[in-house]
Write a protein that holds these residues in place. Structure first.
Motif, PDB file in Angstrom:
ATOM      1  N   UNK A   7      85.007  68.934  65.808  1.00 43.59           N
ATOM      2  CA  UNK A   7      86.440  68.910  65.526  1.00 43.59           C
ATOM      3  C   UNK A   7      86.765  68.063  64.300  1.00 43.59           C
ATOM      4  N   UNK A   8      85.895  67.106  63.967  1.00 42.65           N
ATOM      5  CA  UNK A   8      86.086  66.251  62.791  1.00 42.65           C
ATOM      6  C   UNK A   8      84.747  66.138  62.058  1.00 42.65           C
ATOM      7  N   UNK A   9      84.781  66.272  60.738  1.00 37.86           N
ATOM      8  CA  UNK A   9      83.622  66.035  59.867  1.00 37.86           C
ATOM      9  C   UNK A   9      84.053  64.991  58.851  1.00 37.86           C
ATOM     10  N   UNK A  10      83.382  63.834  58.853  1.00 38.20           N
ATOM     11  CA  UNK A  10      83.768  62.780  57.908  1.00 38.20           C
ATOM     12  C   UNK A  10      82.921  62.861  56.642  1.00 38.20           C
ATOM     13  N   UNK A  11      83.454  62.291  55.596  1.00 42.36           N
ATOM     14  CA  UNK A  11      82.671  61.988  54.413  1.00 42.36           C
ATOM     15  C   UNK A  11      81.797  60.774  54.758  1.00 42.36           C
ATOM     16  N   UNK A  12      80.712  60.557  54.046  1.00 40.95           N
ATOM     17  CA  UNK A  12      79.853  59.421  54.354  1.00 40.95           C
ATOM     18  C   UNK A  12      80.329  58.107  53.745  1.00 40.95           C
ATOM     19  N   UNK A  22      75.581  57.445  55.633  1.00 40.44           N
ATOM     20  CA  UNK A  22      75.830  57.616  57.063  1.00 40.44           C
ATOM     21  C   UNK A  22      77.221  58.208  57.231  1.00 40.44           C
ATOM     22  N   UNK A  23      77.326  59.228  58.049  1.00 37.14           N
ATOM     23  CA  UNK A  23      78.604  59.858  58.372  1.00 37.14           C
ATOM     24  C   UNK A  23      78.570  60.293  59.826  1.00 37.14           C
ATOM     25  N   UNK A  24      79.651  60.908  60.290  1.00 31.36           N
ATOM     26  CA  UNK A  24      79.635  61.388  61.655  1.00 31.36           C
ATOM     27  C   UNK A  24      80.457  62.641  61.823  1.00 31.36           C
ATOM     28  N   UNK A  25      80.158  63.326  62.912  1.00 29.68           N
ATOM     29  CA  UNK A  25      80.976  64.423  63.414  1.00 29.68           C
ATOM     30  C   UNK A  25      81.559  63.955  64.735  1.00 29.68           C
ATOM     31  N   UNK A  75      85.291  55.336  54.334  1.00 30.44           N
ATOM     32  CA  UNK A  75      84.413  56.447  53.972  1.00 30.44           C
ATOM     33  C   UNK A  75      84.553  56.739  52.484  1.00 30.44           C
ATOM     34  N   UNK A  76      83.437  57.114  51.870  1.00 28.56           N
ATOM     35  CA  UNK A  76      83.396  57.350  50.434  1.00 28.56           C
ATOM     36  C   UNK A  76      82.956  56.126  49.652  1.00 28.56           C
ATOM     37  N   UNK A  77      82.960  54.965  50.296  1.00 31.93           N
ATOM     38  CA  UNK A  77      82.581  53.722  49.617  1.00 31.93           C
ATOM     39  C   UNK A  77      81.071  53.593  49.484  1.00 31.93           C
ATOM     40  N   UNK A  98      88.527  61.808  44.799  1.00 33.79           N
ATOM     41  CA  UNK A  98      87.439  61.237  43.994  1.00 33.79           C
ATOM     42  C   UNK A  98      86.805  60.034  44.670  1.00 33.79           C
ATOM     43  N   UNK A  99      87.578  59.268  45.426  1.00 33.19           N
ATOM     44  CA  UNK A  99      87.029  58.087  46.106  1.00 33.19           C
ATOM     45  C   UNK A  99      86.230  58.474  47.350  1.00 33.19           C
ATOM     46  N   UNK A 100      86.355  59.737  47.788  1.00 30.99           N
ATOM     47  CA  UNK A 100      85.623  60.173  48.977  1.00 30.99           C
ATOM     48  C   UNK A 100      86.314  59.835  50.273  1.00 30.99           C
ATOM     49  N   UNK A 101      87.533  59.374  50.217  1.00 31.46           N
ATOM     50  CA  UNK A 101      88.267  59.019  51.424  1.00 31.46           C
ATOM     51  C   UNK A 101      88.927  60.275  51.992  1.00 31.46           C
TER      52      UNK A 101
END
Length: 133
Positions: free
Chosen positions: A124-129, A113-116, A48-50, A19-22
């Motif tokens: 190889x990695x997909x982050x939450x924003x 803002x997020x990154x791959x 991330x998620x904040x 739920x926090x997006x982390x």
């Protein structure tokens, strides 16, 4: 593999982490090293998620950092509101061998803002924003 940062392995803590997006995704193997992705401004840090309240920082640059223990040749693909805004092939290397990439958003804009992280052009990695509101 879906990675959730949680206080412990209880169902409640894992759901709170989601739920926090982390949360982030590993698209290659579950054994790849973990990452840390956060935004930083002065002495404040947001994982991330904040949500960063940009009205408080309208003229201050915000630094976004991802770090990992991975020894693979990685490329950071920074994405702002759905658009790739930077690609970085040369990480900073710390004394303990961790690699990190940093992107500086000189003037905060509303959105996210997020990154791959990519290896050989494959994600190889997909982050939450991290959200900016």
């Amino acid at each position: 593999t879906t990675v959730v940062w949680a206080k412990n392995l209880s169902e409640k803590s894992i759901l709170e982490g989601v739920k926090s997006g982390n949360v982030y995704l590993k698209t290659d193997t579950a054994v790849d090293p973990d990452i840390s992705f956060y935004a930083e401004l002065d002495d404040q840090q947001w994982p991330m998620g904040s949500i960063i309240p940009i009205e408080n920082f309208s003229e201050e640059p915000i630094h976004f950092t991802v770090s990992t223990a991975s020894q693979k040749k990685l490329t950071a693909e920074w994405i702002l509101n759905g658009e790739v805004i930077d690609m970085q092939d040369t990480p900073q290397i710390s004394e303990n061998g961790h690699v990190s990439f940093t992107y500086t958003l000189n003037k905060p804009v509303e959105g996210w803002l997020r990154l791959n992280l990519r290896q050989n052009r494959e994600i190889t990695i997909i982050t939450n924003p991290v959200y900016l509101k």
